[in-house]
Design an enzyme around this catalytic site. Structure first.
Site, PDB file in Angstrom:
ATOM      1  N   ARG A  45     -22.912   7.958  31.874  1.00 51.01           N
ATOM      2  CA  ARG A  45     -22.797   7.687  30.434  1.00 51.01           C
ATOM      3  C   ARG A  45     -21.469   8.203  29.865  1.00 51.01           C
ATOM      4  O   ARG A  45     -21.049   7.827  28.782  1.00 51.01           O
ATOM      5  CB  ARG A  45     -24.010   8.254  29.678  1.00 51.01           C
ATOM      6  N   LYS A  76     -13.124 -11.819  26.265  1.00 45.08           N
ATOM      7  CA  LYS A  76     -12.344 -13.018  25.990  1.00 45.08           C
ATOM      8  C   LYS A  76     -11.204 -13.143  27.008  1.00 45.08           C
ATOM      9  O   LYS A  76     -11.473 -13.271  28.177  1.00 45.08           O
ATOM     10  CB  LYS A  76     -11.866 -12.964  24.534  1.00 45.08           C
ATOM     11  N   TYR A  81     -13.528 -11.444  12.389  1.00 42.54           N
ATOM     12  CA  TYR A  81     -14.628 -11.775  13.297  1.00 42.54           C
ATOM     13  C   TYR A  81     -15.970 -11.473  12.605  1.00 42.54           C
ATOM     14  O   TYR A  81     -16.154 -10.391  12.039  1.00 42.54           O
ATOM     15  CB  TYR A  81     -14.491 -10.960  14.589  1.00 42.54           C
ATOM     16  N   ASP A 100      -7.350  -5.576  15.635  1.00 45.50           N
ATOM     17  CA  ASP A 100      -8.147  -6.301  16.623  1.00 45.50           C
ATOM     18  C   ASP A 100      -7.194  -7.275  17.308  1.00 45.50           C
ATOM     19  O   ASP A 100      -6.779  -8.274  16.719  1.00 45.50           O
ATOM     20  CB  ASP A 100      -9.304  -7.034  15.933  1.00 45.50           C
TER      21      ASP A 100
HETATM   22  C1  PLP Z   1     -15.651 -11.695  20.379  1.00 47.68           C
HETATM   23  C2  PLP Z   1     -14.876 -10.878  19.428  1.00 47.68           C
HETATM   24  C3  PLP Z   1     -15.293  -9.591  19.075  1.00 47.68           C
HETATM   25  C4  PLP Z   1     -16.590  -8.994  19.570  1.00 47.68           C
HETATM   26  O1  PLP Z   1     -16.566  -8.788  20.935  1.00 47.68           O
HETATM   27  P1  PLP Z   1     -17.891  -8.859  21.875  1.00 47.68           P
HETATM   28  O2  PLP Z   1     -17.311  -8.536  23.210  1.00 47.68           O
HETATM   29  O3  PLP Z   1     -18.440 -10.236  21.759  1.00 47.68           O
HETATM   30  O4  PLP Z   1     -18.831  -7.830  21.368  1.00 47.68           O
HETATM   31  C5  PLP Z   1     -14.491  -8.872  18.206  1.00 47.68           C
HETATM   32  N1  PLP Z   1     -13.352  -9.387  17.696  1.00 47.68           N
HETATM   33  C6  PLP Z   1     -12.932 -10.640  18.009  1.00 47.68           C
HETATM   34  C7  PLP Z   1     -11.680 -11.162  17.398  1.00 47.68           C
HETATM   35  C8  PLP Z   1     -13.685 -11.428  18.884  1.00 47.68           C
HETATM   36  O5  PLP Z   1     -13.278 -12.660  19.160  1.00 47.68           O
END
Ligand code: PLP
Length: 374
Positions: free
Chosen positions: A47, A196, A99, A171
């Site tokens: 963890r 992604k 997002y 982000d």
């Molecule tokens: C998909 C996404 C997230 C969230 O990520 P997860 O891995 O799906 O929890 C946050 N910010 C952006 C811009 C995203 O495309």
């Protein structure tokens, strides 16, 4: 060292025990300790992290030019940990195009934790002034943003945030470190959904935070939250993201080239009200994007003339694009974003978000042109 070289080698030392060139996956949940719990091998329990995850973290810190990185079970877990690491009662100012899941975190969960969320347009001087007056602990921006592909000048925003006594979180999921380096532009922390582009193959869920040297306190706080929640990246997930990273630079080149070709081909199409892509010279953020990014990314949003019905009908006529949410994989995807966001959606009703994959651009354009023709 150039990014293209670094991304092939970051966190990629040969296995010290076997000489293996590919990293090992260490599934162990627990690690031998001394009689009084001394961590003889640097770790006690999964963890807190695991050796495969530690390799990924070293790679991510190097690629974003950070002092440290934390890998998470998802991008959403990373975002949650960052918010929970803030002082109690903190205000967070978010860029208005955001997002969906993180908007919900701000709107619904932050108040439950005693905090407050504000939403402004960081691309405008008025928005930055409003943020400065909010007495916030953290400013939070996506650039390019989801799903409108808005661009915010990161160097300018970092200066404004710091002048207001706030930290800046970026982000960087859409841009990836291959295209944009927010820490070098003054940001304090970068968030990635590694689900992604970094994973890159639509087969792993993960997230990460990369911290600037000056954000050590925030990094320590987020690490404590991660330990408490157990929101670590699993050994196998870490391995998949490491594997994805190796081809990131090559993939982003093709994603960008294809997206630019699609945007140019569809720009001015009579069935579209707008093509949103920062690589188009007419995009309001084009000059800033050209300055702070090495490419304009692989996401293109289309606003279909005729509203929701027409937009969904275009999606239904696509043959090569797969209708699915998420982005950043090798295959091209399309989603009617407002439908996927669901009740309370902030995406416009006429918007289709395209994740442009690695196919030949001509085939992608042909599929879109046929779908738009009806
Ligand atoms: C998909 C996404 C997230 C969230 O990520 P997860 O891995 O799906 O929890 C946050 N910010 C952006 C811009 C995203 O495309």
């Amino acid at each position: 060292m150039r990014f293209e070289t670094a991304v092939v080698h970051a966190g990629g030392e040969a296995d010290p025990v076997t000489g293996g060139v590919a990293p090992a996956i260490h599934p162990s949940t627990t690690f031998v300790h001394g009689p009084a719990g001394e961590p003889l091998h640097g770790r006690i329990y999964i963890r807190d992290g695991n050796p495969t995850e530690a390799r990924l973290e070293a790679a991510l810190a190097a690629l974003d030019g950070g002092a440290s990185a934390l890998a998470f079970a998802s991008g959403s877990a990373a975002a949650t940990a960052l918010l929970l690491a803030l002082p109690t009662g903190a205000t967070v100012v978010f860029h208005h195009d955001l997002y969906h899941g993180i908007r919900e975190l701000g709107r619904e969960w932050l108040p439950r934790w005693g905090g407050r969320a504000r939403f402004v347009d960081f691309a405008s001087a008025d928005g930055r002034a409003e943020a400065a007056a909010a007495g916030a602990a953290l400013w939070w921006v996506e650039t390019p943003s989801n799903p409108r592909l808005e661009i915010v000048d990161l160097a300018e925003l970092a200066g404004a945030a710091h002048a207001a006594g706030a930290r800046l979180a970026v982000d960087g999921t859409f841009a990836t470190p291959a295209l944009q380096q927010p820490l070098a532009l003054g940001a304090d922390v970068v968030l990635h959904s590694t689900t992604k582009y970094l994973g890159g193959h639509s087969d792993v869920l993960g997230g990460a935070l990369v911290f600037a040297a000056g954000a050590a306190e925030l990094a320590a706080g987020a690490a404590r939250v991660r330990h408490t929640l157990g929101a670590v990246a699993s050994p196998f997930a870490s391995w998949l993201v490491l594997r994805g990273l190796r081809s990131l630079s090559c993939r982003m080149e093709r994603h960008c080239a294809n997206a630019l070709a699609v945007a140019h081909a569809l720009s001015g199409h009579p069935a579209l009200a707008a093509v949103l892509y920062p690589g188009l010279p007419g995009h309001p953020g084009h000059a800033v994007a050209a300055r702070q990014m090495r490419g304009f990314g692989g996401i293109v949003s289309l606003r279909v003339a005729g509203g929701r019905g027409a937009s969904v009908a275009v999606a239904d006529r696509l043959r090569l694009f797969t209708l699915a949410t998420s982005l950043g994989g090798v295959e091209s995807l399309c989603e009617h974003r407002a439908s996927v966001e669901g009740p309370g959606a902030s995406a416009p009703d006429d918007l289709l978000r395209l994740s442009i994959g690695l196919e030949h651009a001509d085939d992608l354009v042909a599929d879109l042109v046929a779908a738009l023709a009806g």
